[in-house]
Design a protein around this motif. Structure first.
Motif, PDB file in Angstrom:
ATOM      1  N   VAL A 106      -9.559   2.917  -6.675  1.00 52.59           N
ATOM      2  CA  VAL A 106      -9.087   4.307  -6.704  1.00 52.59           C
ATOM      3  C   VAL A 106      -8.154   4.558  -7.881  1.00 52.59           C
ATOM      4  O   VAL A 106      -8.170   5.645  -8.479  1.00 52.59           O
ATOM      5  CB  VAL A 106      -8.403   4.676  -5.368  1.00 52.59           C
ATOM      6  CG1 VAL A 106      -9.409   4.638  -4.228  1.00 52.59           C
ATOM      7  CG2 VAL A 106      -7.212   3.777  -5.057  1.00 52.59           C
ATOM      8  N   ARG A 107      -7.332   3.558  -8.242  1.00 54.88           N
ATOM      9  CA  ARG A 107      -6.464   3.751  -9.405  1.00 54.88           C
ATOM     10  C   ARG A 107      -7.279   3.856 -10.684  1.00 54.88           C
ATOM     11  O   ARG A 107      -6.955   4.648 -11.581  1.00 54.88           O
ATOM     12  CB  ARG A 107      -5.456   2.595  -9.500  1.00 54.88           C
ATOM     13  CG  ARG A 107      -4.411   2.561  -8.390  1.00 54.88           C
ATOM     14  CD  ARG A 107      -3.566   3.815  -8.362  1.00 54.88           C
ATOM     15  NE  ARG A 107      -2.727   3.954  -9.522  1.00 54.88           N
ATOM     16  CZ  ARG A 107      -1.469   3.539  -9.580  1.00 54.88           C
ATOM     17  NH1 ARG A 107      -0.901   2.967  -8.536  1.00 54.88           N
ATOM     18  NH2 ARG A 107      -0.745   3.700 -10.670  1.00 54.88           N
ATOM     19  N   GLU A 155      -2.217  11.487  -7.895  1.00 51.15           N
ATOM     20  CA  GLU A 155      -3.275  11.670  -6.910  1.00 51.15           C
ATOM     21  C   GLU A 155      -3.442  13.133  -6.521  1.00 51.15           C
ATOM     22  O   GLU A 155      -4.562  13.641  -6.435  1.00 51.15           O
ATOM     23  CB  GLU A 155      -2.978  10.825  -5.674  1.00 51.15           C
ATOM     24  CG  GLU A 155      -4.025  10.967  -4.600  1.00 51.15           C
ATOM     25  CD  GLU A 155      -3.966   9.836  -3.593  1.00 51.15           C
ATOM     26  OE1 GLU A 155      -4.550   9.993  -2.512  1.00 51.15           O
ATOM     27  OE2 GLU A 155      -3.347   8.803  -3.891  1.00 51.15           O
ATOM     28  N   THR A 203     -12.048   5.869   0.439  1.00 51.73           N
ATOM     29  CA  THR A 203     -11.547   4.581  -0.047  1.00 51.73           C
ATOM     30  C   THR A 203     -10.028   4.553  -0.113  1.00 51.73           C
ATOM     31  O   THR A 203      -9.411   3.502   0.102  1.00 51.73           O
ATOM     32  CB  THR A 203     -12.134   4.288  -1.443  1.00 51.73           C
ATOM     33  OG1 THR A 203     -13.549   4.450  -1.409  1.00 51.73           O
ATOM     34  CG2 THR A 203     -11.799   2.879  -1.894  1.00 51.73           C
ATOM     35  N   ARG A 204      -9.427   5.680  -0.387  1.00 44.94           N
ATOM     36  CA  ARG A 204      -7.982   5.747  -0.528  1.00 44.94           C
ATOM     37  C   ARG A 204      -7.263   5.672   0.813  1.00 44.94           C
ATOM     38  O   ARG A 204      -6.216   5.006   0.931  1.00 44.94           O
ATOM     39  CB  ARG A 204      -7.589   7.042  -1.255  1.00 44.94           C
ATOM     40  CG  ARG A 204      -6.108   7.210  -1.519  1.00 44.94           C
ATOM     41  CD  ARG A 204      -5.559   6.043  -2.301  1.00 44.94           C
ATOM     42  NE  ARG A 204      -4.218   6.274  -2.799  1.00 44.94           N
ATOM     43  CZ  ARG A 204      -3.398   5.306  -3.198  1.00 44.94           C
ATOM     44  NH1 ARG A 204      -3.795   4.050  -3.141  1.00 44.94           N
ATOM     45  NH2 ARG A 204      -2.201   5.592  -3.655  1.00 44.94           N
ATOM     46  N   TYR A 205      -7.796   6.337   1.828  1.00 40.68           N
ATOM     47  CA  TYR A 205      -7.058   6.467   3.084  1.00 40.68           C
ATOM     48  C   TYR A 205      -7.585   5.585   4.208  1.00 40.68           C
ATOM     49  O   TYR A 205      -6.923   5.468   5.246  1.00 40.68           O
ATOM     50  CB  TYR A 205      -7.055   7.932   3.522  1.00 40.68           C
ATOM     51  CG  TYR A 205      -6.258   8.795   2.579  1.00 40.68           C
ATOM     52  CD1 TYR A 205      -4.874   8.801   2.620  1.00 40.68           C
ATOM     53  CD2 TYR A 205      -6.891   9.578   1.615  1.00 40.68           C
ATOM     54  CE1 TYR A 205      -4.131   9.573   1.744  1.00 40.68           C
ATOM     55  CE2 TYR A 205      -6.161  10.350   0.726  1.00 40.68           C
ATOM     56  CZ  TYR A 205      -4.783  10.344   0.800  1.00 40.68           C
ATOM     57  OH  TYR A 205      -4.048  11.103  -0.087  1.00 40.68           O
ATOM     58  N   TYR A 207     -13.794   8.814  -2.979  1.00 36.40           N
ATOM     59  CA  TYR A 207     -12.421   8.468  -3.328  1.00 36.40           C
ATOM     60  C   TYR A 207     -11.494   8.633  -2.120  1.00 36.40           C
ATOM     61  O   TYR A 207     -10.671   7.761  -1.832  1.00 36.40           O
ATOM     62  CB  TYR A 207     -11.936   9.348  -4.489  1.00 36.40           C
ATOM     63  CG  TYR A 207     -10.463   9.199  -4.773  1.00 36.40           C
ATOM     64  CD1 TYR A 207     -10.012   8.255  -5.679  1.00 36.40           C
ATOM     65  CD2 TYR A 207      -9.520   9.997  -4.126  1.00 36.40           C
ATOM     66  CE1 TYR A 207      -8.653   8.104  -5.930  1.00 36.40           C
ATOM     67  CE2 TYR A 207      -8.168   9.849  -4.369  1.00 36.40           C
ATOM     68  CZ  TYR A 207      -7.737   8.899  -5.273  1.00 36.40           C
ATOM     69  OH  TYR A 207      -6.390   8.755  -5.503  1.00 36.40           O
ATOM     70  N   SER A 247     -15.587   0.710  -2.074  1.00 39.71           N
ATOM     71  CA  SER A 247     -15.071   0.287  -3.381  1.00 39.71           C
ATOM     72  C   SER A 247     -16.210  -0.104  -4.306  1.00 39.71           C
ATOM     73  O   SER A 247     -16.195   0.209  -5.505  1.00 39.71           O
ATOM     74  CB  SER A 247     -14.107  -0.889  -3.209  1.00 39.71           C
ATOM     75  OG  SER A 247     -13.039  -0.564  -2.358  1.00 39.71           O
ATOM     76  N   ILE A 288      -7.500  -0.521  -3.763  1.00 39.88           N
ATOM     77  CA  ILE A 288      -6.440   0.061  -4.585  1.00 39.88           C
ATOM     78  C   ILE A 288      -6.845   0.069  -6.052  1.00 39.88           C
ATOM     79  O   ILE A 288      -6.648   1.062  -6.770  1.00 39.88           O
ATOM     80  CB  ILE A 288      -5.119  -0.707  -4.373  1.00 39.88           C
ATOM     81  CG1 ILE A 288      -4.588  -0.467  -2.954  1.00 39.88           C
ATOM     82  CG2 ILE A 288      -4.077  -0.293  -5.409  1.00 39.88           C
ATOM     83  CD1 ILE A 288      -3.346  -1.261  -2.626  1.00 39.88           C
ATOM     84  N   TYR A 307       1.010   4.027  -2.974  1.00 42.03           N
ATOM     85  CA  TYR A 307       0.740   5.428  -2.685  1.00 42.03           C
ATOM     86  C   TYR A 307       1.882   6.320  -3.161  1.00 42.03           C
ATOM     87  O   TYR A 307       1.659   7.381  -3.744  1.00 42.03           O
ATOM     88  CB  TYR A 307       0.518   5.623  -1.181  1.00 42.03           C
ATOM     89  CG  TYR A 307       0.189   7.045  -0.800  1.00 42.03           C
ATOM     90  CD1 TYR A 307      -1.095   7.544  -0.985  1.00 42.03           C
ATOM     91  CD2 TYR A 307       1.153   7.892  -0.270  1.00 42.03           C
ATOM     92  CE1 TYR A 307      -1.413   8.849  -0.650  1.00 42.03           C
ATOM     93  CE2 TYR A 307       0.848   9.200   0.077  1.00 42.03           C
ATOM     94  CZ  TYR A 307      -0.441   9.669  -0.119  1.00 42.03           C
ATOM     95  OH  TYR A 307      -0.739  10.967   0.207  1.00 42.03           O
ATOM     96  N   TRP A 362       0.832  -1.198   0.000  1.00 44.59           N
ATOM     97  CA  TRP A 362       0.000   0.000   0.000  1.00 44.59           C
ATOM     98  C   TRP A 362       0.872   1.257   0.000  1.00 44.59           C
ATOM     99  O   TRP A 362       0.588   2.226  -0.716  1.00 44.59           O
ATOM    100  CB  TRP A 362      -0.915   0.002   1.226  1.00 44.59           C
ATOM    101  CG  TRP A 362      -1.872   1.149   1.255  1.00 44.59           C
ATOM    102  CD1 TRP A 362      -3.091   1.217   0.651  1.00 44.59           C
ATOM    103  CD2 TRP A 362      -1.686   2.409   1.904  1.00 44.59           C
ATOM    104  NE1 TRP A 362      -3.686   2.434   0.889  1.00 44.59           N
ATOM    105  CE2 TRP A 362      -2.841   3.198   1.659  1.00 44.59           C
ATOM    106  CE3 TRP A 362      -0.657   2.956   2.679  1.00 44.59           C
ATOM    107  CZ2 TRP A 362      -2.981   4.482   2.145  1.00 44.59           C
ATOM    108  CZ3 TRP A 362      -0.805   4.243   3.174  1.00 44.59           C
ATOM    109  CH2 TRP A 362      -1.958   4.986   2.918  1.00 44.59           C
TER     110      TRP A 362
END
Length: 282
Positions: free
Chosen positions: A250-251, A39, A58-60, A55, A101, A247, A32, A28
């Motif tokens: 978000v990507r 980002e 979900t990302r953090y 986003y 997600s 992951i 990042y 992770w």
């Protein structure tokens, strides 16, 4: 001092959990660091709306989830109640991450079907009914579960001393839901592939199918691990599924935004795409 076979097996599973959680944290962090420039470009240049807030969560959220898992794995905790509390917190964060997600792709499927409200109601009804059943089963099997630690010196972490056979049901429901969304996406692709060949549409379609396939395969894998393996292995692989799908989600969201930014240079195509469904995805 000699230990029983069960003690040795439990110790190996706890060591495996420590290695995997450490690897997940490194993965992770690496992801990042590699996407930091993209980002921040997205965060600074895109408009603030519900999708952007989704986003960020979900990302953090994996950051908090990994801290909890690492603390539980590396701390020698003799208090079963505290151990169970940490496991329940980790399970709750994992389910919340899975929901966040999934929301990306529920909205994308809704957009692909031209904002069909009947279809959205059917998807959300199925999703929330499956989610309620999954939460009920998870709470029933984890809140009242007994936790213990390894008697072998140097082995940290804790695990459930007994597990329930019902724990595979949430992943069975999740796999059925993903399969349904994949079928809806494939039907839409067959119907509109010739009529809508814009790059943004193709990217969205490919993202959806890839995500649904990954989620389905992960869920099938976790069904078997829940039935065949010890609690520690099951918990680790569950967390691996939640983190990986987050992951990927978000990507893909950043990639879709970058594709739209590129298409905005071609005004006519970008306008057509946005007028059809872009506002509902973004």
């Amino acid at each position: 001092m000699e230990y029983s076979t069960d003690d040795v097996t439990a110790a190996r599973s706890l060591q495996f959990a420590t290695y995997i959680y450490t690897s997940m944290a490194a993965f992770w962090t690496y992801d990042y660091a590699c996407s930091l420039h993209e980002e921040w470009s997205f965060l600074l240049r895109s408009q603030w709306n519900k999708m952007k807030s989704l986003y960020i969560v979900t990302r953090y959220l994996p950051f908090i989830l990994l801290i909890t898992d690492l603390y539980m794995s590396f701390t020698s905790n003799e208090n079963p109640a505290k151990c169970g509390m940490l496991a329940n917190i980790s399970s709750g964060f994992g389910m919340l991450l899975a929901v966040c997600s999934e929301c990306f792709f529920i909205l994308r499927t809704y957009a692909l079907w031209n904002r069909n409200r009947i279809l959205l109601a059917a998807i959300l009804g199925t999703f929330f009914s499956f989610l309620a059943a999954s939460v009920s089963i998870t709470v029933d099997t984890t809140v009242s579960a007994a936790y213990t630690t390894s008697p072998i010196p140097g082995i940290t972490g804790c695990y459930q001393s007994s597990t329930s056979d019902q724990i595979f049901i949430p992943f069975l429901l999740f796999s059925v839901f993903e399969l349904g969304l994949m079928i809806l996406t494939l039907i839409r692709a067959i119907q509109s592939w010739r009529r809508n060949s814009s790059r943004l549409y193709v990217v969205l379609m490919n993202h959806n199918i890839f995500y649904y396939a990954c989620a389905f395969l992960f869920s099938v894998m976790n069904i078997f691990t829940s039935l065949l393996l010890q609690d520690t292995y099951r918990t680790v692989l569950n967390g691996f599924q939640f983190l990986t799908l987050a992951i990927v989600a978000v990507r893909m969201h950043i990639h879709l935004w970058q594709t739209n930014q590129h298409l905005c240079r071609s005004w006519s195509e970008a306008w057509t795409v946005q007028d059809d469904w872009w506002g509902w995805v973004w």
